[in-house]
Design a protein around this motif. Structure first.
Motif, PDB file in Angstrom:
ATOM      1  N   ALA A   1       0.879  -1.223  -0.099  1.00  0.00           N
ATOM      2  CA  ALA A   1       0.075   0.022   0.091  1.00  0.00           C
ATOM      3  C   ALA A   1       0.877   1.334  -0.154  1.00  0.00           C
ATOM      4  O   ALA A   1       0.294   2.520  -0.158  1.00  0.00           O
ATOM      5  N   ARG A   2       2.287   1.186   0.177  1.00  0.00           N
ATOM      6  CA  ARG A   2       3.157   2.393   0.359  1.00  0.00           C
ATOM      7  C   ARG A   2       3.679   2.585  -1.216  1.00  0.00           C
ATOM      8  O   ARG A   2       3.607   1.734  -1.989  1.00  0.00           O
ATOM      9  N   PRO A   3       4.092   3.880  -1.365  1.00  0.00           N
ATOM     10  CA  PRO A   3       4.811   4.097  -2.508  1.00  0.00           C
ATOM     11  C   PRO A   3       5.769   3.234  -2.829  1.00  0.00           C
ATOM     12  O   PRO A   3       6.401   2.385  -2.010  1.00  0.00           O
ATOM     13  N   THR A   4       6.054   2.781  -4.160  1.00  0.00           N
ATOM     14  CA  THR A   4       7.078   1.684  -4.682  1.00  0.00           C
ATOM     15  C   THR A   4       8.496   2.114  -3.911  1.00  0.00           C
ATOM     16  O   THR A   4       8.802   0.795  -3.604  1.00  0.00           O
ATOM     17  N   ASP A   5       8.807   2.794  -3.787  1.00  0.00           N
ATOM     18  CA  ASP A   5      10.303   3.059  -3.067  1.00  0.00           C
ATOM     19  C   ASP A   5      10.355   2.768  -1.635  1.00  0.00           C
ATOM     20  O   ASP A   5      11.300   2.846  -1.236  1.00  0.00           O
ATOM     21  N   GLU A   6       9.085   2.617  -0.755  1.00  0.00           N
ATOM     22  CA  GLU A   6       8.972   2.475   0.265  1.00  0.00           C
ATOM     23  C   GLU A   6       8.331   1.101   0.646  1.00  0.00           C
ATOM     24  O   GLU A   6       8.114   0.804   1.871  1.00  0.00           O
ATOM     25  N   GLN A   7       7.920   0.170  -0.384  1.00  0.00           N
ATOM     26  CA  GLN A   7       7.470  -0.939   0.000  1.00  0.00           C
ATOM     27  C   GLN A   7       8.199  -2.289   0.769  1.00  0.00           C
ATOM     28  O   GLN A   7       7.721  -2.807   1.556  1.00  0.00           O
ATOM     29  N   TYR A   8       9.419  -2.060   0.303  1.00  0.00           N
ATOM     30  CA  TYR A   8      10.501  -3.111   1.025  1.00  0.00           C
ATOM     31  C   TYR A   8      11.059  -2.308   2.280  1.00  0.00           C
ATOM     32  O   TYR A   8      11.670  -1.475   1.953  1.00  0.00           O
ATOM     33  N   LEU A   9      10.790  -2.869   3.356  1.00  0.00           N
ATOM     34  CA  LEU A   9      11.350  -2.356   4.395  1.00  0.00           C
ATOM     35  C   LEU A   9      12.713  -1.803   4.663  1.00  0.00           C
ATOM     36  O   LEU A   9      13.421  -0.709   4.664  1.00  0.00           O
ATOM     37  N   VAL A  10      13.434  -3.060   4.111  1.00  0.00           N
ATOM     38  CA  VAL A  10      14.876  -2.909   4.151  1.00  0.00           C
ATOM     39  C   VAL A  10      15.406  -2.000   3.150  1.00  0.00           C
ATOM     40  O   VAL A  10      16.579  -1.413   3.412  1.00  0.00           O
ATOM     41  N   LYS A  11      14.921  -2.108   1.834  1.00  0.00           N
ATOM     42  CA  LYS A  11      15.429  -1.056   0.828  1.00  0.00           C
ATOM     43  C   LYS A  11      15.169   0.380   1.262  1.00  0.00           C
ATOM     44  O   LYS A  11      16.023   1.098   1.092  1.00  0.00           O
TER      45      LYS A  11
END
Length: 384
Positions: free
Chosen positions: A269-279
């Motif tokens: 549900a988050r923006p693409t650059d925030e979807q993966y927590l580690v990244k």
């Protein structure tokens, strides 16, 4: 590196329990019966694992009624089971279909391993059932509240930092037991917040230890792993020769991030650059300003800048892209104990490394809040 690359399958082998490998392939029902009886004899002689019949488990779960479902995962469905006398257990129905003799042996190897796991932060295997083509594991029942629920479902009061640290340390000690104290070493293989159960005292109990090895054996009808699990996978996931224990270390680092930020490991549900927590979090771990902004706003207490940096340093080591730079879980435990001792200064005494961290009124409030199970985006309770 010999120890690090050792296999996850245990010391005992089902082949030694069921006869020579030269036996011809049997009809499935015969495999089940021979396997069940043979392992039953060994279990009863050691007193480790109880053997249940399908009839007993059907009665305890009211015919595996959907009203008794605790959760569903990639290996199958988990049911609440009430036995005569009032004892409550959790029954996991593993979705295996048309397995061969060797695959049946692997399943028994998993049972052998799980029956020997004895740690206060690991959900204990109570028994199993191999009958009529069924593959059922019976675990001690831990109230159906997961770390995922506690962190991400609004109905629950937010966990304080002291309580999050205590949970983190309990999970770390469970993994260290699997990786170092248990012989031969075992990897969890599917560490995630949904597989960390919280008991009535909000102490962590790690579920599904070692079951990930069964994933290749699941039937085509088995439930697929939820997308949320992708957030816990290390860069070396799936590589030949990679260490499964070092993958556990990476997943634990993700868990630490999850507790720090209040964010999910993967959130579509988050923006693409925030979807993966580690990244999203990795480049922010070394910047004090960004680090402070990452802290879960729901938490009552906050770190000092120095303490926050120390915590971030532990996380950063665990989530290293190269497994060779990730620490052993024993080192992670030592770091968390040291951190907890410095961070936690009880009102009436000296910190004890996390075993008896004082609960304030906030944690007591959480403990007494509504803990009825609510469905969550990640499957709950023994959800491998």
């Amino acid at each position: 590196m010999a120890l690090e690359e050792s296999p996850r399958i245990p010391l005992f082998h089902a082949a030694s329990l069921m006869g020579p490998m030269g036996l011809p392939r049997l009809h499935q029902s015969n495999i089940d019966e021979a396997s069940r009886r043979s392992f039953s004899r060994r279990s009863k002689s050691t007193g480790r694992t109880q053997v249940y019949t399908v009839s007993e488990l059907q009665f305890a779960t009211n015919g595996f009624n959907e009203c008794n479902i605790l959760g569903e995962g990639s290996l199958g469905t988990v049911y609440r089971a009430k036995f005569p006398g009032g004892k409550i257990l959790a029954v996991k129905n593993i979705n295996l279909a048309g397995v061969s003799y060797r695959e049946e042996e692997k399943f028994l190897d998993v049972i052998c391993t799980a029956s020997r796991l004895k740690h206060p932060n690991i959900v204990a295997l109570n028994g199993y059932c191999l009958e009529r083509g069924k593959h059922l594991l019976v675990y001690d029942y831990v109230r159906n509240l997961t770390l995922h629920d506690a962190l991400h479902i609004d109905v629950y009061q937010p966990l304080s930092w002291i309580l999050r640290l205590r949970i983190a340390l309990g999970v770390a000690r469970a993994l260290d037991y699997l990786h170092s104290a248990f012989s031969p070493p075992v990897a969890h293989g599917n560490l995630k917040a949904a597989n960390v159960l919280l008991d009535e005292n909000l102490m962590p109990r790690l579920s599904d230890c070692g079951l990930a090895v069964l994933r290749p054996l699941r039937s085509n009808q088995a439930i697929k792993s939820p997308a949320a699990d992708l957030g816990y996978l290390s860069p070396d996931h799936g590589r030949v020769g990679g260490s499964s224990r070092k993958k556990d270390v990476f997943a634990f680092g993700v868990l630490l991030l999850e507790m720090l930020t209040g964010r999910k490991a993967f959130d579509g549900a988050r923006p693409t650059d925030e979807q993966y927590l580690v990244k999203w979090a990795s480049p922010r771990l070394h910047d004090n300003s960004s680090l402070e902004q990452m802290v879960d706003p729901c938490m009552k207490r906050t770190f000092s800048s120095k303490a926050l940096s120390r915590y971030a340093a532990i996380v950063s080591l665990c989530i290293q892209p190269s497994r060779h730079f990730r620490p052993q879980m024993s080192e992670v435990v030592d770091s968390l104990v040291s951190f907890s001792q410095k961070f936690n200064r009880p009102k009436g005494g000296v910190a004890d490394g996390g075993n008896n961290m004082e609960l304030d009124s906030f944690e007591i409030s959480f403990r007494s809040s509504n803990t009825r199970f609510l469905a969550s985006p990640a499957f709950s309770h023994l959800s491998a």
